[in-house]
Design a protein around this motif. Structure first.
Motif, PDB file in Angstrom:
ATOM      1  N   LEU A  95      51.715  46.600  58.886  1.00  0.00           N
ATOM      2  CA  LEU A  95      51.853  45.169  59.165  1.00  0.00           C
ATOM      3  C   LEU A  95      51.844  44.886  60.665  1.00  0.00           C
ATOM      4  N   THR A  96      52.564  45.673  61.442  1.00  0.00           N
ATOM      5  CA  THR A  96      52.543  45.429  62.888  1.00  0.00           C
ATOM      6  C   THR A  96      51.192  45.792  63.484  1.00  0.00           C
ATOM      7  N   GLN A  97      50.520  46.812  62.918  1.00  0.00           N
ATOM      8  CA  GLN A  97      49.180  47.138  63.410  1.00  0.00           C
ATOM      9  C   GLN A  97      48.197  46.010  63.129  1.00  0.00           C
ATOM     10  N   LYS A  98      48.367  45.324  61.999  1.00  0.00           N
ATOM     11  CA  LYS A  98      47.456  44.238  61.644  1.00  0.00           C
ATOM     12  C   LYS A  98      47.773  42.947  62.394  1.00  0.00           C
ATOM     13  N   PHE A  99      49.042  42.575  62.420  1.00  0.00           N
ATOM     14  CA  PHE A  99      49.413  41.248  62.908  1.00  0.00           C
ATOM     15  C   PHE A  99      49.876  41.221  64.365  1.00  0.00           C
ATOM     16  N   ASN A 100      50.322  42.331  64.890  1.00  0.00           N
ATOM     17  CA  ASN A 100      50.944  42.311  66.221  1.00  0.00           C
ATOM     18  C   ASN A 100      50.236  43.212  67.239  1.00  0.00           C
ATOM     19  N   ALA A 101      49.006  43.593  66.931  1.00  0.00           N
ATOM     20  CA  ALA A 101      48.264  44.511  67.810  1.00  0.00           C
ATOM     21  C   ALA A 101      48.026  43.915  69.193  1.00  0.00           C
ATOM     22  N   SER A 102      47.933  42.591  69.295  1.00  0.00           N
ATOM     23  CA  SER A 102      47.645  41.989  70.602  1.00  0.00           C
ATOM     24  C   SER A 102      48.776  42.219  71.603  1.00  0.00           C
ATOM     25  N   LEU A 103      49.972  42.547  71.114  1.00  0.00           N
ATOM     26  CA  LEU A 103      51.071  42.860  72.038  1.00  0.00           C
ATOM     27  C   LEU A 103      50.773  44.105  72.864  1.00  0.00           C
ATOM     28  N   GLU A 104      49.868  44.951  72.362  1.00  0.00           N
ATOM     29  CA  GLU A 104      49.532  46.175  73.084  1.00  0.00           C
ATOM     30  C   GLU A 104      48.757  45.899  74.376  1.00  0.00           C
ATOM     31  N   GLU A 105      48.271  44.669  74.537  1.00  0.00           N
ATOM     32  CA  GLU A 105      47.600  44.324  75.794  1.00  0.00           C
ATOM     33  C   GLU A 105      48.582  44.351  76.963  1.00  0.00           C
ATOM     34  N   HIS A 106      49.836  44.021  76.687  1.00  0.00           N
ATOM     35  CA  HIS A 106      50.822  43.888  77.753  1.00  0.00           C
ATOM     36  C   HIS A 106      51.970  44.900  77.651  1.00  0.00           C
ATOM     37  N   PHE A 107      52.143  45.492  76.462  1.00  0.00           N
ATOM     38  CA  PHE A 107      53.295  46.362  76.221  1.00  0.00           C
ATOM     39  C   PHE A 107      52.865  47.650  75.537  1.00  0.00           C
TER      40      PHE A 107
END
Length: 296
Positions: A43-55
């Motif tokens: 779920l975090t890989q699908k919905f929250n992957a964009s956080l990896e741009e900054h964190f």
């Protein structure tokens, strides 16, 4: 950017987690999943992957759950304190590995219990804490679940939360889901199940173990979880923020709303107007933007 699955041996068990190992200098976010036992890397890989741009966003599958599944001993099952020490060991491992002094902690639901306990015990390791679907008082929450369902006109069976705590609690949760009080506008968890069925990290055996992990975690941890009450805690030594779905009746958001007014420090409460208990996946774009704004 796509996180990968790694594992580390800590506190006599193998713990699995998602991570982007190339994000060497980005701020660390450690995400603590709900449940107990509801591991959620797909779920975090699908919905929250964009956080990896900054964190460097890390999702830990807690002991006995999901990829970290093993069968709990009925004679010596883990307690909440066991999970706190797991997190402590894991946080120290991450900070040493990435040469950082503190990290950002996000706790969701059951994970918010662990998060609130952790920041009280180890504030020196945490730059900021964000509670999502934050637990405040579990016993009071049960009362509010019953109140909400009666307001919705649901005819409930006779409850005996003293002698049938687990079965009656799960019964109430099922009814809450059916009344759109868990996922806003939805009467089931289909949208949260589908990502697991296509996740490379979750073959059939892992899916089975996730179910087993959830069942055993509830069996052994639910009675202790029901005693959780943070209402007497008036101050935290780290910056705290709560992110709540306006329509969360699973873990009543009104308890968080009341709680922030009792604290002797300013604690932001950020509302997601089209979410229930899972704003990180119901309104993921807004959630990811909010976390970025809060933490950068």
């Amino acid at each position: 950017m796509t996180s990968i699955i790694e594992s580390v041996y800590l506190n006599h068990i193998q713990l699995y987690f998602s991570i982007n190992p190339d994000s060497l200098h980005k701020p660390l976010i450690l995400y603590l999943h709900g449940g107990p036992g509801d591991s959620c890397i797909p779920l975090t890989q699908k919905f929250n992957a964009s956080l990896e741009e900054h964190f460097n966003f890390i999702n830990l599958e807690q002991r006995g759950a999901g990829l970290s599944y093993y069968k709990f001993s009925a004679h010596r099952p883990p307690r909440i304190a066991t999970f706190i020490e797991d997190i402590h060991s894991f946080v120290e491992y991450l900070l040493k590995r990435f040469n950082q002094e503190r990290l950002i902690l996000i706790g969701h639901s059951w994970g918010s219990v662990l998060g609130m306990l952790f920041i009280q015990r180890y504030p020196q390791l945490i730059a900021q804490y964000i509670g999502v679907g934050q637990v405040i008082n579990m016993r009071h929450n049960l009362q509010l679940q019953v109140q909400f369902l009666k307001q919705q006109g649901v005819k409930l069976k006779k409850l005996d939360l003293k002698h049938n705590l687990i079965s009656d609690s799960l019964y109430l949760t099922k009814k809450i889901v059916q009344q759109q009080g868990s996922l806003y506008g939805k009467t089931n968890y289909a949208m949260l199940i589908k990502p697991f069925l296509t996740a490379k990290a979750y073959p059939l055996t892992a899916l089975i173990n996730r179910l087993r992990g959830s069942q055993q975690s509830i069996k052994f941890l639910w009675p202790e979880l029901m005693q959780i009450n943070f209402e007497t805690v008036q101050h935290y030594s780290v910056p705290v923020c709560f992110v709540e779905g306006r329509h969360d009746h699973h873990v009543a958001a009104t308890l968080v709303q009341d709680y922030v007014h009792t604290l002797d420090q300013s604690v932001p409460l950020i509302w997601f107007e089209k979410s229930g208990h899972f704003p990180q996946w119901e309104q993921p774009q807004q959630f990811n933007q909010t976390i970025t704004q809060l933490c950068l």
